[in-house]
Design a protein around this motif. Sequence first.
Motif, PDB file in Angstrom:
ATOM      1  N   ALA A 219       0.847  -1.195   0.000  1.00 42.73           N
ATOM      2  CA  ALA A 219       0.000   0.000   0.000  1.00 42.73           C
ATOM      3  C   ALA A 219       0.877   1.238   0.000  1.00 42.73           C
ATOM      4  CB  ALA A 219      -0.918  -0.016   1.217  1.00 42.73           C
ATOM      5  N   THR A 230      -6.087   1.714   3.553  1.00 41.69           N
ATOM      6  CA  THR A 230      -5.686   1.433   2.169  1.00 41.69           C
ATOM      7  C   THR A 230      -5.643  -0.069   1.987  1.00 41.69           C
ATOM      8  OG1 THR A 230      -4.360   3.457   2.090  1.00 41.69           O
ATOM      9  CG2 THR A 230      -3.947   1.806   0.395  1.00 41.69           C
ATOM     10  N   CYS A 232      -5.181  -3.623  -0.338  1.00 39.24           N
ATOM     11  CA  CYS A 232      -4.570  -4.282  -1.497  1.00 39.24           C
ATOM     12  C   CYS A 232      -5.232  -5.638  -1.643  1.00 39.24           C
ATOM     13  CB  CYS A 232      -3.067  -4.434  -1.306  1.00 39.24           C
ATOM     14  SG  CYS A 232      -2.267  -5.379  -2.637  1.00 39.24           S
ATOM     15  N   HIS A 254       6.538   0.594  -7.870  1.00 39.85           N
ATOM     16  CA  HIS A 254       5.095   0.797  -7.812  1.00 39.85           C
ATOM     17  C   HIS A 254       4.518   0.809  -9.230  1.00 39.85           C
ATOM     18  CE1 HIS A 254       6.341   1.704  -3.858  1.00 39.85           C
ATOM     19  NE2 HIS A 254       6.720   2.942  -4.112  1.00 39.85           N
ATOM     20  N   ARG A 261      -5.281  -4.958  -6.913  1.00 40.49           N
ATOM     21  CA  ARG A 261      -6.128  -3.763  -6.892  1.00 40.49           C
ATOM     22  C   ARG A 261      -5.990  -3.055  -5.556  1.00 40.49           C
ATOM     23  NH1 ARG A 261     -10.721  -4.386 -10.222  1.00 40.49           N
ATOM     24  NH2 ARG A 261     -11.383  -2.343  -9.448  1.00 40.49           N
ATOM     25  N   ASN A 262      -6.038  -1.736  -5.581  1.00 38.46           N
ATOM     26  CA  ASN A 262      -5.988  -0.932  -4.364  1.00 38.46           C
ATOM     27  C   ASN A 262      -7.257  -0.116  -4.197  1.00 38.46           C
ATOM     28  OD1 ASN A 262      -2.723  -0.939  -5.141  1.00 38.46           O
ATOM     29  ND2 ASN A 262      -3.165  -1.145  -2.970  1.00 38.46           N
ATOM     30  N   GLU A 264      -9.356   2.690  -1.183  1.00 37.27           N
ATOM     31  CA  GLU A 264      -9.320   3.456   0.053  1.00 37.27           C
ATOM     32  C   GLU A 264     -10.723   3.556   0.624  1.00 37.27           C
ATOM     33  OE1 GLU A 264      -7.600   7.281  -0.558  1.00 37.27           O
ATOM     34  OE2 GLU A 264      -5.533   6.548  -0.394  1.00 37.27           O
TER      35      GLU A 264
END
Length: 304
Positions: A219, A230, A232, A254, A261-262, A264
């Motif tokens: 993250a 956050t 992942c 990165h 996939r990330n 928030e």
Amino acid sequence: MYYFIINPHSGNGKGYKICRKLERHLGKACVEYEIFLAKEPGEASLIARRLTEGCREPVTIVAVGGDGTVNEVLDGLCFHSSVTMGFISAGTGNDLAKSLRIPENSGRSLKRILYPRNHKLLDYGVISYGKEEVFHRRFAVSAGIGLDGAVCHDMMYSFRGKPQLRFLRYLLIGIKQLLVARPAKGYLVLDGIQKVEFNHIYFVSVHIHPFEGGGFRFAPGADYSDGKLTLCVAHNSSKWGMIPALANAFIGRHKRYKGMRNYECREVEIHVDRPMAVHVDGESCQMQTEIQLRCIQKKLRMIV
């Protein structure tokens, strides 16, 4: 008043050596202090609760150990009084120390704590799990379900030896767990609104800080003071397709990879169709099919 809660077993005995050093340094400093040794799992949490429950005076609680020791101390704190937390790194993974740039040298860390120049208000997370009886536990760095939880669980119960060999042991356990890993079907509910479904979940890691597992940056955008988690999500029809993403997460590159996939959010529910290993700050929460996590914003006052 300074209270030091020390895990003497952290870093395969490094905690005990640091304890001896602290006693020498503190003996020369004109401060009130008390040292507690947390020799058994869960003992650090009980000590922290006893020291802060009903306390109305400002106190500084210093955790000496690894991320697991910080987790136990944080989980035991009562925030009724003016509690400040310090950290002297004596573990082997030290993800919190990496994120906050806390020195590895115990003498320098102690100097920062006794003569603080900077305090930060940090977020922390809370995980809830269990069906018949619901358990709640705080976490400082990250929590996760799936492959990362299985690796942490295996490390907890199998790692013995020199700290220098930890990375090799972690790598071997990671390879073993990847070989036996089976994906699960499941879904996430973000902030009670957005539902995201996946057919091949290998793990979901939930972060306050960027690092996990001794340096994996799953993250990179995690901010420990923005009030958000956050996430992942590692999902791929082929487990081997995750290897480039895992390798680059470790070396700090990165890039967007298929199957990673990330997200928030302030809170998340994670549901999987079969039990998977769960961890908080590397500590095992056994096998679960449902977990709920939320972020508590800027509640933890910490010396950095």
